[in-house]
Motif scaffolding. Structure first.
Motif, short mmCIF file in Angstrom:
data_model
loop_
_atom_site.label_atom_id
_atom_site.label_comp_id
_atom_site.label_asym_id
_atom_site.label_seq_id
_atom_site.Cartn_x
_atom_site.Cartn_y
_atom_site.Cartn_z
N VAL A 4 0.85 -1.19 0.00
CA VAL A 4 0.00 0.00 0.00
C VAL A 4 0.89 1.24 0.00
O VAL A 4 1.75 1.39 0.87
CB VAL A 4 -0.94 0.02 1.22
N ILE A 5 0.67 2.10 -1.00
CA ILE A 5 1.47 3.31 -1.17
C ILE A 5 0.81 4.47 -0.44
O ILE A 5 -0.42 4.63 -0.47
CB ILE A 5 1.62 3.66 -2.67
N LYS A 6 1.64 5.29 0.20
CA LYS A 6 1.10 6.43 0.93
C LYS A 6 0.49 7.46 -0.02
O LYS A 6 0.97 7.65 -1.15
CB LYS A 6 2.21 7.10 1.75
N GLN A 13 8.42 8.66 -8.00
CA GLN A 13 8.74 7.76 -6.89
C GLN A 13 8.08 6.41 -7.08
O GLN A 13 8.69 5.36 -6.84
CB GLN A 13 8.28 8.39 -5.56
N LEU A 14 6.83 6.44 -7.51
CA LEU A 14 6.09 5.20 -7.71
C LEU A 14 6.71 4.37 -8.83
O LEU A 14 6.87 3.14 -8.70
CB LEU A 14 4.63 5.52 -8.04
N LYS A 32 -5.50 1.81 -8.37
CA LYS A 32 -5.52 3.18 -7.85
C LYS A 32 -6.91 3.54 -7.36
O LYS A 32 -7.86 3.54 -8.14
CB LYS A 32 -5.07 4.16 -8.93
N GLY A 33 -7.02 3.81 -6.08
CA GLY A 33 -8.28 4.23 -5.49
C GLY A 33 -8.26 5.72 -5.22
O GLY A 33 -7.29 6.43 -5.54
N GLU A 34 -9.33 6.20 -4.62
CA GLU A 34 -9.43 7.63 -4.34
C GLU A 34 -8.44 8.08 -3.28
O GLU A 34 -7.91 9.19 -3.33
CB GLU A 34 -10.87 7.95 -3.90
N TYR A 35 -8.16 7.19 -2.31
CA TYR A 35 -7.33 7.58 -1.18
C TYR A 35 -5.97 6.86 -1.12
O TYR A 35 -5.10 7.28 -0.37
CB TYR A 35 -8.09 7.31 0.14
N GLU A 36 -5.81 5.79 -1.89
CA GLU A 36 -4.55 5.06 -1.82
C GLU A 36 -4.31 4.28 -3.11
O GLU A 36 -5.24 4.03 -3.88
CB GLU A 36 -4.55 4.09 -0.63
N THR A 37 -3.04 3.94 -3.31
CA THR A 37 -2.66 3.10 -4.43
C THR A 37 -2.14 1.77 -3.88
O THR A 37 -1.37 1.75 -2.92
CB THR A 37 -1.56 3.77 -5.28
N ILE A 38 -2.60 0.68 -4.47
CA ILE A 38 -2.20 -0.65 -4.00
C ILE A 38 -1.47 -1.37 -5.13
O ILE A 38 -1.94 -1.41 -6.27
CB ILE A 38 -3.42 -1.48 -3.56
N HIS A 77 -7.18 -5.88 -4.81
CA HIS A 77 -8.09 -4.99 -5.54
C HIS A 77 -9.31 -4.77 -4.65
O HIS A 77 -10.36 -5.38 -4.86
CB HIS A 77 -8.48 -5.67 -6.86
N PRO A 78 -9.22 -3.88 -3.65
CA PRO A 78 -10.30 -3.71 -2.66
C PRO A 78 -11.64 -3.30 -3.25
O PRO A 78 -12.69 -3.69 -2.74
CB PRO A 78 -9.76 -2.62 -1.73
N ASP A 79 -11.62 -2.51 -4.31
CA ASP A 79 -12.88 -2.04 -4.91
C ASP A 79 -13.46 -3.10 -5.84
O ASP A 79 -12.73 -3.81 -6.53
CB ASP A 79 -12.64 -0.75 -5.71
#
Length: 334
Positions: A4-6, A13-14, A32-38, A77-79
């Protein structure tokens, strides 16, 4: 492994992190979600030092995944995955009905049913051109001619079509098919699954007659490993010791698969029940359990159907099921 990327990490950086991770020989599935990248790392991650990875300033957390399925895993893939087919969305709160006869029997039959199920609320037309049957003497489907009739029904009604593939050699015939169905008997036909992984077609993958949920997810993994992420899972009942029904509808699988995977889940109460009178209660139960869609066999004359007549609904009965399932969904969405 899931990384999980900040929030706020810049793209350079990514990219540098991803290049470094790929040097270990792993594939990266980025979400890529609204609040975090996994980042989901697929492959042998045993050589990656999790402590070193966790210490990097752009990393929020690192988790090793014990399940053998990776791409299909909700932890990667949480979503919910949303699959759009000819303007119709499935998954992520989008619910659809798939309806039509077990097998295509004639131009008049498939066109009449297509018009009726669309009027009743179905977005997709199902129909078998190639039919896997237990007996070699049973009706095997109209094959290529059946495919042409499905395409004609699609032209007349605008409904995207869902039909089953049985062999890799038939793939060219599926060029105008919107959703390719993999039947229960082919769920572990790995060569077929690998080939479908190289297509861009949505795949409806049915659970095998005696398959565990993990085996179903691993079959989905075969398709996704080839690059095709447009996979829907179908719970169609499993074989148990029970003899009063054709199969046993595993309602718990719908709820549990929702926890394990981000892929849409379709329920097929027709094959689970084997009897038309049981289709409606099973459809209602599947809807309440969280299914993303219902697939139902509908025939204009079930008593004279060439395949699976006892479990087919009439168009009027299908309309009744749609109305009651919609009522259940309205309650759930309040």
């Amino acid at each position: 492994m899931v990384v999980v990327i900040k929030k706020g990490t810049n793209e350079d950086q990514l990219q540098n992190l991803k290049e470094w991770l790929r040097s270990f020989g792993v594939e990266i599935h980025e979400s890529k979600g609204e609040y975090e990248t996994i980042l989901g790392l697929i492959g042998d991650t045993s050589h990656i030092d999790t402590d070193l990875l966790s210490s990097l300033s752009i990393i929020d957390s690192v988790t090793r995944i014990s399940e053998p399925f990776k791409a299909a895993n909700r932890k990667f893939h949480p979503d919910d995955t949303v699959i759009e087919i000819a303007g119709h969305k499935i998954g992520g709160g989008n619910f659809q009905y798939i309806a039509g006869p077990c097998s295509v029997e004639s131009e008049e039959q498939i066109n009449f049913i297509a018009r009726e199920v669309k009027k009743a609320g179905a977005a997709f037309l199902r129909g078998g051109a190639f039919k896997p049957r237990t007996s070699p003497y049973a009706f095997q489907g109209m094959r290529g001619e059946g495919m042409k009739l499905l395409e004609e029904a699609k032209k007349q009604t605008g409904m995207p079509i869902v039909t089953e593939i049985m062999d890799i050699s038939h793939l060219d015939l599926f060029e105008n098919v919107d959703v390719i169905q993999v039947g229960a008997r082919n769920m572990q036909n790995f060569e077929l699954l690998k080939e479908l992984g190289h297509t861009d077609k949505p795949i409806l993958l049915k659970r095998g007659l005696a398959a565990t949920m993990q085996e179903l997810l691993m079959s989905a993994e075969y398709i996704m490993a080839g690059g095709n992420n447009k996979v829907m899972l179908c719970e169609r009942g499993i074989r148990t010791f029970e003899t009063y029904t054709r199969n046993t509808m595993d309602i718990s699988a719908i709820a549990l698969l929702k926890e394990k995977t981000h892929l849409p889940i379709i329920a097929d109460p027709s094959h689970a029940a084997g009897f038309s009178r049981l289709v409606k209660p099973l459809a209602l139960a599947a809807t309440a359990a969280g299914a993303d869609g219902i697939m139902i066999e509908v025939h204009n004359d079930p008593a004279h159907a060439l395949c699976d007549g006892p479990q087919a609904l009439t168009p009027e009965q299908f309309k009744d099921v749609v109305e009651d399932c919609n009522a259940i969904r309205n309650i759930l969405n309040k």
